[in-house]
Enzyme design. Structure first.
Site, PDB file in Angstrom:
ATOM      1  N   ASP A 167       0.869  -1.716   0.430  1.00 22.76           N
ATOM      2  CA  ASP A 167       0.309   0.233   0.144  1.00 22.76           C
ATOM      3  C   ASP A 167       1.108   1.590   0.340  1.00 22.76           C
ATOM      4  O   ASP A 167       0.914   1.984  -0.517  1.00 22.76           O
ATOM      5  CB  ASP A 167      -0.400  -0.304   1.194  1.00 22.76           C
ATOM      6  CG  ASP A 167      -2.109  -0.633   0.552  1.00 22.76           C
ATOM      7  OD1 ASP A 167      -2.479  -1.482   0.097  1.00 22.76           O
ATOM      8  OD2 ASP A 167      -2.851  -0.655   1.835  1.00 22.76           O
TER       9      ASP A 167
ATOM     10  N   CYS B 169       0.961  -8.019   5.151  1.00 16.40           N
ATOM     11  CA  CYS B 169      -0.120  -6.290   4.716  1.00 16.40           C
ATOM     12  C   CYS B 169      -1.015  -6.814   4.981  1.00 16.40           C
ATOM     13  O   CYS B 169      -1.757  -7.023   5.252  1.00 16.40           O
ATOM     14  CB  CYS B 169       1.237  -5.413   3.328  1.00 16.40           C
ATOM     15  SG  CYS B 169       2.755  -5.336   4.478  1.00 16.40           S
ATOM     16  N   ASP B 170      -1.251  -5.468   4.294  1.00 17.72           N
ATOM     17  CA  ASP B 170      -2.848  -4.639   4.549  1.00 17.72           C
ATOM     18  C   ASP B 170      -3.807  -5.793   4.082  1.00 17.72           C
ATOM     19  O   ASP B 170      -4.580  -5.864   4.522  1.00 17.72           O
ATOM     20  CB  ASP B 170      -3.250  -3.966   4.029  1.00 17.72           C
ATOM     21  CG  ASP B 170      -2.036  -2.518   4.361  1.00 17.72           C
ATOM     22  OD1 ASP B 170      -0.618  -2.707   5.028  1.00 17.72           O
ATOM     23  OD2 ASP B 170      -1.964  -1.463   4.303  1.00 17.72           O
ATOM     24  N   LYS B 171      -3.699  -6.389   3.149  1.00 17.33           N
ATOM     25  CA  LYS B 171      -5.127  -7.256   2.280  1.00 17.33           C
ATOM     26  C   LYS B 171      -4.623  -8.262   2.215  1.00 17.33           C
ATOM     27  O   LYS B 171      -5.693  -9.585   2.453  1.00 17.33           O
ATOM     28  CB  LYS B 171      -5.629  -6.745   0.916  1.00 17.33           C
ATOM     29  CG  LYS B 171      -5.560  -5.202   0.288  1.00 17.33           C
ATOM     30  CD  LYS B 171      -5.901  -4.466   1.421  1.00 17.33           C
ATOM     31  CE  LYS B 171      -6.004  -3.446   1.762  1.00 17.33           C
ATOM     32  NZ  LYS B 171      -4.790  -3.115   1.623  1.00 17.33           N
TER      33      LYS B 171
ATOM     34  N   CYS C 127       5.179  -2.114   7.893  1.00 16.80           N
ATOM     35  CA  CYS C 127       5.845  -0.607   8.220  1.00 16.80           C
ATOM     36  C   CYS C 127       5.193  -0.780  10.582  1.00 16.80           C
ATOM     37  O   CYS C 127       4.414  -1.106  10.264  1.00 16.80           O
ATOM     38  CB  CYS C 127       5.181   0.370   7.903  1.00 16.80           C
ATOM     39  SG  CYS C 127       5.188   1.008   6.344  1.00 16.80           S
TER      40      CYS C 127
ATOM     41  N   GLU D   2      -6.457   4.688  -0.548  1.00 11.67           N
ATOM     42  CA  GLU D   2      -6.326   5.505   0.938  1.00 11.67           C
ATOM     43  C   GLU D   2      -5.992   6.783   1.148  1.00 11.67           C
ATOM     44  O   GLU D   2      -4.648   6.938   0.277  1.00 11.67           O
ATOM     45  CB  GLU D   2      -5.038   4.169   1.364  1.00 11.67           C
ATOM     46  CG  GLU D   2      -5.698   3.802   2.242  1.00 11.67           C
ATOM     47  CD  GLU D   2      -4.889   2.345   3.093  1.00 11.67           C
ATOM     48  OE1 GLU D   2      -3.476   2.554   2.994  1.00 11.67           O
ATOM     49  OE2 GLU D   2      -5.017   1.719   3.293  1.00 11.67           O
TER      50      GLU D   2
ATOM     51  N   SER E 164      -5.602   5.034   5.341  1.00 13.37           N
ATOM     52  CA  SER E 164      -4.337   4.688   5.498  1.00 13.37           C
ATOM     53  C   SER E 164      -4.293   4.200   7.401  1.00 13.37           C
ATOM     54  O   SER E 164      -5.003   5.604   7.902  1.00 13.37           O
ATOM     55  CB  SER E 164      -3.047   5.575   4.956  1.00 13.37           C
ATOM     56  OG  SER E 164      -1.634   4.376   5.885  1.00 13.37           O
TER      57      SER E 164
HETATM   58  C1  LIG Z   1       0.978   1.767   3.784  1.00 13.14           C
HETATM   59  C2  LIG Z   1       0.341   1.756   5.385  1.00 13.14           C
HETATM   60  C3  LIG Z   1       1.135   2.150   6.593  1.00 13.14           C
HETATM   61  O1  LIG Z   1       0.367  -0.231   5.179  1.00 13.14           O
HETATM   62  C4  LIG Z   1      -0.782   2.176   4.852  1.00 13.14           C
HETATM   63  O2  LIG Z   1      -1.475   1.332   3.642  1.00 13.14           O
HETATM   64  C5  LIG Z   1      -2.098   1.474   6.200  1.00 13.14           C
HETATM   65  O3  LIG Z   1      -3.198   0.927   5.995  1.00 13.14           O
HETATM   66  O4  LIG Z   1      -1.697   1.159   7.316  1.00 13.14           O
HETATM   67 MG   LIG Z   2      -3.036  -0.287   3.925  1.00 14.34          MG
END
Ligand SMILES: CC(C)(O)[C@@H](O)C(=O)O
Ligand SMILES: [Mg+2]
Length: 557
Positions: free
Chosen positions: A82, A123-125, A195, A446, A472
């Site tokens: 993301d 990560c996110d998804k 992150c 986002e 985000s």
């Molecule tokens: C890039 C990030 C920090 O992953 C953001 O897309 C989130 O949704 O937290």
């Molecule tokens: Mg995200």
């Protein structure tokens, strides 16, 4: 040895000699064929920093599975970063992958008759997508993620991606020079991993522990710690126990488990994206999690953590403070959890919580010293969002909790960014970014670039932002998203005009467009809905199928 294996339908008996011949083509021995076939869903790739280490995690899982008597077989899931997709067309392809991940995992798992699954997301998804698949397939399943990135360092202080995005706003406002911006660029992301703040990926890896689908430490042990590899081996071993005991995702992800997840969400200060993903995962489990329940739970749950972007602590600090289980122990002492729920350890949450104390009350506050008496997220309703909208109230400046101001309307994120950097925003404004919803975007981008631009320029104590898009986990400020119904579906957000007064009252959960009803009706006659004509490919199909954000933007209803 496990009897009645699902994989027997694919590999046992004379008729299945052709299938076995193909397994032999893989180099699979007859001993391996007799054991449970454990699919390891690897989200590894070379473009997502949070996923670049998943080959190591997957190898460790394989070893764990084999040590415990299973036959591990790896297959892939796609993954989007993301952060890299942010602020341009690419972000339209982020949320939409959640359903691709769920669907493709369903297809792979059933096509090859796997007996059980170990999900390796980060990560996110990938976390929600694979949780959705786990529920849909209901094979014995355990999760082990890739782990968070270490915090970066700027001027001797820890830092993370939210500050990096805000540094762009600072630079545009002339508050830092190009050399400083470069320093952020080079020092914000020092390792692989998701992150380092309580952003979307880490929120959901933590909630996976709470839901009972991951082992202790799944959400917080940093990606580069050796204990992450040990965790992966343990997950690999544990899946064999789940097969043996026949414990499945729907035995674990019950309504009580989702209530626990919402409770922990409020205490941890999770990403607003959890208000999309928890309902979507619950939907696959046949459980109804709606936005009103989130408010109900938020009302009685103290916010105990202020990780970035809400405050200057990071995932490595939460891990050192005892991690998610330490937060759960604080909540349990308040009687806010149902700890009788089953988990992937084969034990209840109550049994799991033994010995996980809060080791640092500065990182995990004690309830009597909570950041706030209510949880991290609030759901607002009113004429602008009759079906609800969401805000991370724990990351809103106190002076912005109640705000009234004139609308500045933009029909896309790009227009909004140009407006913000072009000096069009004044103190007091309520920025409206519309036609960015699940169907209208399409893909519900986002809005981290606009919200960080506002925060970086120092306007976050004076300006609010409302959108039918989403945010985000790194977003802070009075940023109100998921406005439902969205503009393209005729939500009132489509009829707002520059200068209209908008009143926001976060503590009282209201959001109102202060325009007389007759005037609104007239605008509905005069202002056409702006449906994008040029949408192609998967996005076109997605836009025609996706539900509203308040329903988790699911496509399977
Ligand atoms: C890039 C990030 C920090 O992953 C953001 O897309 C989130 O949704 O937290
Ligand atoms: Mg995200």
């Amino acid at each position: 040895m496990v009897s009645d294996m699902k994989s027997d339908n694919m590999k046992t008996g004379q008729e299945k000699a052709p299938q076995r011949s193909l397994l032999h083509a893989l180099g699979m021995t007859e001993e391996e064929m007799r054991r449970p076939l454990v699919g390891i869903v690897s989200s590894w790739n070379e473009i997502v920093p949070g996923h670049m280490n998943l080959d190591k995690i997957t190898d460790a899982v394989k070893m764990g599975v084999a040590m415990a008597g299973g036959t591990p077989v790896v297959f892939p899931a796609i993954a989007v970063c993301d952060g890299i997709a942010m602020g341009h067309e690419g972000m339209k392809y982020s949320l939409v992958t959640r359903d691709l991940i769920a669907d493709s995992t369903e297809a792979m798992a059933l096509a090859h008759a796997f007996d059980a699954l170990v999900m390796v997301p980060n990560c996110d998804k990938n976390v929600p997508g694979l949780l959705m698949a786990a529920a849909r397939l209901n094979l014995p399943t355990i999760f082990v993620s890739g782990g968070p990135m270490l915090a970066g360092r700027i001027d001797g202080h820890k830092t993370s991606l939210s500050s990096m995005f805000e540094a762009v706003g600072k630079y545009k406002a002339g508050k830092i020079d190009e050399t400083k911006l470069k320093e952020y660029e080079l020092n914000t992301c020092p390792s692989c991993g998701s992150c380092s703040g309580m952003y979307t990926a880490n929120s959901h890896n933590c909630l996976t522990e709470v839901l009972g689908m991951g082992l202790a430490g799944n959400g917080t042990i940093p990606a580069v710690y050796s204990s992450r590899i040990e965790l992966a081996k343990h997950a690999g071993m544990q899946i064999m126990d789940l097969i043996e005991k026949d414990i499945r995702p729907l035995d674990i992800m019950t309504e009580a488990a989702f209530r626990n997840a919402l409770t922990a969400d409020m205490a941890l200060g999770c990403s607003t994206n959890s208000m999309l993903h928890l309902p979507a995962i619950a939907h696959e489990c046949g459980v109804d999690i709606n936005l009103d329940l989130a408010n109900e739970i938020s009302a009685v749950t103290p916010n105990l953590c202020h990780l970035a972007p809400a405050g200057p602590t990071y995932m490595e600090d939460l891990n050192a403070a005892g991690g998610v289980y330490a937060v759960l122990n604080e909540l349990d002492q308040l009687g806010l959890l149902d700890t009788s729920v089953m988990t992937v350890t084969g034990k209840t949450m109550k049994e799991n919580l033994q010995g996980h104390e809060n080791l640092n009350p500065e990182v995990i506050r004690k309830p009597e010293n909570a950041y706030s008496k209510t949880g991290g997220i609030a759901v607002l309703r009113g004429n602008l969002a009759p079906d609800g909208c969401v805000v991370k109230q724990s990351a809103v400046a106190p002076e912005m909790l109640v705000h009234e101001g004139p609308a500045k309307v933009f029909d896309s994120e790009e227009e909004a960014i140009a407006g913000i950097f072009g000096g069009k925003i004044e103190a007091g404004d309520v920025i409206v970014i519309r036609y960015e919803g699940p169907a209208g975007g399409p893909g519900m981008r986002e809005m981290l670039s606009p919200t960080s631009a506002i925060a970086g320029m120092g306007l976050d104590k004076e300006v609010a932002l409302i959108t039918d898009g989403r945010f985000s986990g790194a977003t802070r400020g009075a940023s109100i998203g998921h406005v439902s119904p969205e503009a393209v579906h005729g939500g009132l957000i489509a009829y707002v005009k520059d200068g209209d007064r908008i009143a926001i009252d976060i503590p009282n959960h209201t959001i109102e467009l202060l325009v007389p009803e007759a005037e609104i009706e007239q605008r509905k006659q005069e202002m056409p809905i702006k449906k994008k004509e040029n949408v192609k490919g998967y996005l076109k199909r997605y836009a025609s199928m996706v539900s509203s954000a308040d329903k988790g933007a699911v496509i399977n209803r």
